[in-house]
Design a protein around this motif. Sequence first.
Motif, short mmCIF file in Angstrom:
data_model
loop_
_atom_site.label_atom_id
_atom_site.label_comp_id
_atom_site.label_asym_id
_atom_site.label_seq_id
_atom_site.Cartn_x
_atom_site.Cartn_y
_atom_site.Cartn_z
N ALA A 83 53.05 33.31 25.36
CA ALA A 83 53.74 33.03 26.79
C ALA A 83 54.54 31.59 26.42
N SER A 84 55.44 31.35 27.62
CA SER A 84 56.13 29.96 27.58
C SER A 84 55.06 28.95 27.73
N ALA A 85 55.44 27.73 27.56
CA ALA A 85 54.66 26.57 27.76
C ALA A 85 54.23 26.42 29.30
N ILE A 86 55.12 26.44 30.31
CA ILE A 86 54.92 26.47 31.71
C ILE A 86 54.00 27.45 32.07
N GLU A 87 54.09 28.63 31.75
CA GLU A 87 53.28 29.66 32.15
C GLU A 87 51.92 29.76 31.43
N ALA A 88 51.94 29.39 30.18
CA ALA A 88 50.69 29.33 29.54
C ALA A 88 49.94 28.09 30.22
N LYS A 89 50.40 27.05 30.71
CA LYS A 89 49.23 26.04 31.40
C LYS A 89 48.81 26.56 32.49
N ALA A 90 49.60 27.54 33.15
CA ALA A 90 49.21 28.16 34.60
C ALA A 90 48.17 29.36 34.27
N ILE A 91 48.31 29.87 33.22
CA ILE A 91 47.47 30.90 32.79
C ILE A 91 46.16 30.41 32.46
N GLY A 92 46.04 29.31 31.87
CA GLY A 92 44.72 28.57 31.33
C GLY A 92 44.03 28.09 32.53
N ARG A 93 44.92 28.08 33.74
CA ARG A 93 44.20 27.58 34.80
C ARG A 93 43.79 28.66 35.78
N GLY A 94 44.30 29.74 35.53
CA GLY A 94 44.16 30.84 36.32
C GLY A 94 44.79 30.89 37.70
N GLU A 95 45.95 30.33 37.52
CA GLU A 95 46.78 30.01 38.63
C GLU A 95 48.37 30.71 38.18
N PHE A 108 52.94 37.78 54.89
CA PHE A 108 51.68 37.48 55.47
C PHE A 108 50.66 38.48 54.75
N LEU A 109 50.75 39.67 54.82
CA LEU A 109 49.89 40.50 54.17
C LEU A 109 49.61 40.33 52.67
N ARG A 110 50.69 40.07 51.91
CA ARG A 110 50.65 39.96 50.56
C ARG A 110 49.49 38.38 50.52
N LYS A 111 49.97 37.29 51.16
CA LYS A 111 49.14 36.25 51.07
C LYS A 111 47.67 36.70 51.30
N ILE A 112 47.51 37.44 52.30
CA ILE A 112 46.09 37.95 52.39
C ILE A 112 45.50 38.39 51.18
N LEU A 113 46.18 39.48 50.48
CA LEU A 113 45.90 40.25 49.34
C LEU A 113 45.67 39.34 48.32
N SER A 114 46.36 38.21 48.18
CA SER A 114 46.37 37.53 47.00
C SER A 114 45.08 36.85 47.00
N ALA A 115 44.60 36.13 47.93
CA ALA A 115 43.51 35.28 48.15
C ALA A 115 42.36 36.13 47.46
N PHE A 116 42.21 37.66 47.64
CA PHE A 116 41.11 38.52 47.13
C PHE A 116 41.49 38.94 45.52
N VAL A 117 42.36 38.40 45.07
CA VAL A 117 42.78 38.66 43.70
C VAL A 117 43.04 37.51 42.82
N LYS A 118 41.54 37.41 42.06
CA LYS A 118 41.46 36.23 41.31
C LYS A 118 41.76 36.37 39.80
N ILE A 119 42.55 35.56 39.35
CA ILE A 119 42.84 35.39 37.90
C ILE A 119 41.91 34.87 37.06
N ARG A 120 41.24 35.43 36.06
CA ARG A 120 40.44 34.78 35.39
C ARG A 120 41.37 33.82 34.18
N PRO A 121 40.99 32.45 34.05
CA PRO A 121 41.82 31.78 33.15
C PRO A 121 41.47 32.32 31.62
N VAL A 122 42.92 32.05 31.03
CA VAL A 122 42.82 32.57 29.78
C VAL A 122 43.75 31.61 28.99
N THR A 123 43.12 31.47 27.66
CA THR A 123 43.73 30.59 26.96
C THR A 123 44.91 31.21 26.03
#
Length: 220
Positions: A83-95, A108-123
Amino acid sequence: MEIVPGVHLIDLGLVNCYLIAEPSGLSLIDCGIPGHEKKIKKYIRRINRSPREIKHVFITHSDADHVGSLASLKKSTGALVYASAIEAKAIGRGETSRQIRWKGLKGFLRKILSAFVKIRPVTVDKIIKEKDPLPVEDKLTPIETFGHTPGHLSYFLEKDRILFTGDSIISTKGKLYSSNPQYTWNREMAGIAFRKQANLKPLIVCPGHGKPVKDAEGKF
């Protein structure tokens, strides 16, 4: 669905990911939301290959619908992540790499849905930038397409002139459009990225959302 020999669309419903199948191994471009690793592995088995052959995962950007299954795939296959440097930092934080400005009822509906989709951090194993050489026999080249997110990458497979655009380009009814403004970090940069990719004159455009577009020149 095989787009051309050795290049496959894996339709995950909400989003697309793509598979490059070579005798030496398999490469993925993006990998969907959490749980989509099951569909990806099922597709790979259906074409008589093994998920353990996944050697590389090339990420366009850090949104949950593109990296949600990354942690699971990396753990089960040992694949290297790019990944690119910027995206890699975010992926490493799970964000995600930028704040999304949710608007309207759909937002609004997507925002609610996103609250239930948790990204596990990856190096991320390999930080890449435009035109860095990638370990794909048919010469896959990263293209910096900032705008949808601050570190967004597309990937250009030079042999078949196939462009994998993530969310920098979407397709609707056979036409190609710039990144959806509602989810775009910088609309001016997104427009520049759109024109930059059109100037590559790809024969096939494979977006993260919408159907792949063949004979793509003139459809931007």
